[in-house]
Design a protein around this motif. Structure first.
Motif, PDB file in Angstrom:
ATOM      1  N   MET A 157       0.869  -1.167   0.000  1.00 35.10           N
ATOM      2  CA  MET A 157       0.000   0.000   0.000  1.00 35.10           C
ATOM      3  C   MET A 157       0.919   1.234   0.000  1.00 35.10           C
ATOM      4  O   MET A 157       1.754   1.376  -0.854  1.00 35.10           O
ATOM      5  CB  MET A 157      -0.948  -0.017   1.194  1.00 35.10           C
ATOM      6  CG  MET A 157      -1.831  -1.281   1.259  1.00 35.10           C
ATOM      7  SD  MET A 157      -2.970  -1.448  -0.142  1.00 35.10           S
ATOM      8  CE  MET A 157      -4.155  -0.160   0.256  1.00 35.10           C
ATOM      9  N   ASP A 158       0.774   2.107   0.993  1.00 39.38           N
ATOM     10  CA  ASP A 158       1.639   3.293   1.060  1.00 39.38           C
ATOM     11  C   ASP A 158       2.729   3.146   2.105  1.00 39.38           C
ATOM     12  O   ASP A 158       3.441   4.113   2.408  1.00 39.38           O
ATOM     13  CB  ASP A 158       0.793   4.538   1.385  1.00 39.38           C
ATOM     14  CG  ASP A 158      -0.169   4.887   0.261  1.00 39.38           C
ATOM     15  OD1 ASP A 158       0.184   4.646  -0.908  1.00 39.38           O
ATOM     16  OD2 ASP A 158      -1.271   5.374   0.563  1.00 39.38           O
ATOM     17  N   SER A 159       2.905   1.942   2.649  1.00 38.57           N
ATOM     18  CA  SER A 159       3.869   1.709   3.720  1.00 38.57           C
ATOM     19  C   SER A 159       5.154   1.096   3.164  1.00 38.57           C
ATOM     20  O   SER A 159       5.112   0.047   2.513  1.00 38.57           O
ATOM     21  CB  SER A 159       3.264   0.782   4.784  1.00 38.57           C
ATOM     22  OG  SER A 159       4.188   0.509   5.806  1.00 38.57           O
ATOM     23  N   LEU A 160       6.295   1.752   3.435  1.00 36.85           N
ATOM     24  CA  LEU A 160       7.586   1.237   2.985  1.00 36.85           C
ATOM     25  C   LEU A 160       7.970   0.025   3.836  1.00 36.85           C
ATOM     26  O   LEU A 160       8.087   0.129   5.050  1.00 36.85           O
ATOM     27  CB  LEU A 160       8.664   2.324   3.104  1.00 36.85           C
ATOM     28  CG  LEU A 160      10.087   1.910   2.722  1.00 36.85           C
ATOM     29  CD1 LEU A 160      10.166   1.518   1.249  1.00 36.85           C
ATOM     30  CD2 LEU A 160      11.074   3.038   3.035  1.00 36.85           C
ATOM     31  N   VAL A 161       8.176  -1.130   3.192  1.00 40.22           N
ATOM     32  CA  VAL A 161       8.513  -2.372   3.890  1.00 40.22           C
ATOM     33  C   VAL A 161      10.012  -2.546   3.987  1.00 40.22           C
ATOM     34  O   VAL A 161      10.569  -2.843   5.045  1.00 40.22           O
ATOM     35  CB  VAL A 161       7.879  -3.586   3.183  1.00 40.22           C
ATOM     36  CG1 VAL A 161       8.305  -4.896   3.852  1.00 40.22           C
ATOM     37  CG2 VAL A 161       6.362  -3.460   3.176  1.00 40.22           C
ATOM     38  N   THR A 162      10.706  -2.364   2.876  1.00 38.84           N
ATOM     39  CA  THR A 162      12.160  -2.504   2.846  1.00 38.84           C
ATOM     40  C   THR A 162      12.674  -1.852   1.581  1.00 38.84           C
ATOM     41  O   THR A 162      11.908  -1.323   0.765  1.00 38.84           O
ATOM     42  CB  THR A 162      12.584  -3.988   2.903  1.00 38.84           C
ATOM     43  OG1 THR A 162      14.001  -4.076   3.067  1.00 38.84           O
ATOM     44  CG2 THR A 162      12.168  -4.727   1.644  1.00 38.84           C
ATOM     45  N   SER A 163      13.981  -1.892   1.390  1.00 38.30           N
ATOM     46  CA  SER A 163      14.575  -1.352   0.177  1.00 38.30           C
ATOM     47  C   SER A 163      15.840  -2.139  -0.145  1.00 38.30           C
ATOM     48  O   SER A 163      16.354  -2.876   0.689  1.00 38.30           O
ATOM     49  CB  SER A 163      14.893   0.139   0.344  1.00 38.30           C
ATOM     50  OG  SER A 163      15.781   0.344   1.418  1.00 38.30           O
ATOM     51  N   ALA A 164      16.328  -1.974  -1.355  1.00 41.84           N
ATOM     52  CA  ALA A 164      17.537  -2.665  -1.804  1.00 41.84           C
ATOM     53  C   ALA A 164      18.378  -1.694  -2.613  1.00 41.84           C
ATOM     54  O   ALA A 164      17.866  -0.702  -3.154  1.00 41.84           O
ATOM     55  CB  ALA A 164      17.185  -3.896  -2.634  1.00 41.84           C
ATOM     56  N   LEU A 165      19.671  -1.963  -2.704  1.00 43.05           N
ATOM     57  CA  LEU A 165      20.595  -1.119  -3.443  1.00 43.05           C
ATOM     58  C   LEU A 165      21.237  -1.943  -4.549  1.00 43.05           C
ATOM     59  O   LEU A 165      21.785  -3.017  -4.284  1.00 43.05           O
ATOM     60  CB  LEU A 165      21.671  -0.573  -2.501  1.00 43.05           C
ATOM     61  CG  LEU A 165      22.506   0.604  -3.003  1.00 43.05           C
ATOM     62  CD1 LEU A 165      21.651   1.859  -3.125  1.00 43.05           C
ATOM     63  CD2 LEU A 165      23.671   0.868  -2.060  1.00 43.05           C
ATOM     64  N   THR A 166      21.178  -1.464  -5.783  1.00 43.20           N
ATOM     65  CA  THR A 166      21.743  -2.222  -6.897  1.00 43.20           C
ATOM     66  C   THR A 166      23.258  -2.253  -6.831  1.00 43.20           C
ATOM     67  O   THR A 166      23.899  -1.304  -6.378  1.00 43.20           O
ATOM     68  CB  THR A 166      21.312  -1.631  -8.247  1.00 43.20           C
ATOM     69  OG1 THR A 166      21.777  -0.276  -8.342  1.00 43.20           O
ATOM     70  CG2 THR A 166      19.801  -1.664  -8.402  1.00 43.20           C
TER      71      THR A 166
END
Length: 308
Positions: free
Chosen positions: A230-239
């Motif tokens: 939805m509008d909630s950031l769960v996680t992120s990754a860096l290429t």
């Protein structure tokens, strides 16, 4: 007939650690007469600006887990923590990106429901990637006496038989708060350590991976890929240098992806479905930002001229 269950814990790094469970029948392994399961614990990390930081280190000297009330599945006054490991371990969280994990411990647990992990972090430091390898030793909030309490999403259910993996996701970008402005001559003045960690049961999760490119061949490194429920950031990754990214330990559901990279137009991919124990491949194309035009010398612009 009983199945035997093992559990392990894994620590992950990224700009964002989890549990996975798989069962095997007693034709594969023998019965467990004590009503115990084995859990493996892993750690991982979410992304971090590696162009400025060479190491983001944490030292852990104890791991504990709490058993919730078996009848209600909730915490009671009698609930207590049991020690899983007292081995001192040091991790550079920047080594644990894009699906890379490190094993914390393996443990046999009594059947039941477990709702919280307590992680004793006794040391943390950041080493910059400058010529002097500038090092910042950081203060640990709450110290090593009580430890960091991490709720296990939806709880870990240990059955009499089988195998489970718990993934602990260490969000480095939120855990190491930069002091100062790295874009100015003054630069980075230090970091504040505010650990942000999530715990999931890997069996109830999936993953998303892929490449960020311009066209079919030009890789975009050091791009941040954010994953939203939805509008909630769960996680992120860096290429990495090949444009590859990966996010593991994602709870089942649909995610919107957003790509942010210096010099490129923000890109989005919507409604990516994550299913149990499966990796979904999503390759993302981005476009370079258009360079701003500088008016030529003597150019009067678009204003109207005046008659002489």
């Amino acid at each position: 007939m009983k199945n035997k269950m093992k559990t392990r814990m894994i620590l992950l790094l990224g700009l964002i650690v989890g549990f996975a469970t798989s069962c095997t029948n007693d034709e594969d392994i023998s019965k467990n007469p004590d009503g115990k399961g084995t859990v493996s614990f892993l750690v991982t990390d979410a992304p971090f600006p590696t162009n400025l930081v060479a190491q983001a280190n944490v030292t852990i000297d104890k791991i504990e887990i709490r058993k919730a009330d078996e009848a209600e599945g909730e915490e009671t006054e009698g609930s207590s923590f049991m020690v899983l490991s007292e081995e001192t371990m040091e991790f550079n969280l920047l080594d644990l990106r894009n699906g890379v994990t490190a094993e914390l411990t393996n443990a046999e647990l009594d059947a039941g429901t477990y709702d919280q992990i307590r992680l004793h972090v006794v040391d943390a430091s950041v080493v910059l990637s400058d010529e002097a390898s500038t090092t910042f030793d950081l203060k640990i909030p709450s110290g090593s006496a009580s430890g960091l309490k991490i709720n296990i999403k939806d709880g870990l259910v240990v059955q009499d038989g089988g195998f489970a993996t718990v993934l602990l996701d260490f969000d480095v970008s939120k855990s190491f708060v930069v002091q100062g402005n790295p874009l100015t001559n003054a630069g980075i003045k230090g970091f504040i350590f505010k650990p942000v960690i999530r715990a999931v049961v890997e069996e109830a999760t999936g993953s998303i991976e892929g490449h960020v490119t311009v066209g079919d061949t030009l890789a975009v490194g050091n791009a941040t890929v954010e994953f939203y429920d939805m509008d909630s950031l769960v996680t992120s990754a860096l290429t990495d240098s090949t444009g590859f990214y990966a996010a593991i330990g994602l709870p089942l559901g649909e995610y919107d992806l957003k790509v942010l990279a210096d010099g490129y137009v923000e890109a989005e991919v919507e409604d990516v479905a994550v299913t149990s124990n499966k990796a979904v491949t999503v390759d993302i194309l981005v476009e370079p930002e258009e360079a701003e035009e500088t008016p030529a010398e003597g150019d009067e612009g678009t204003g109207e001229g005046t008659d002489e």
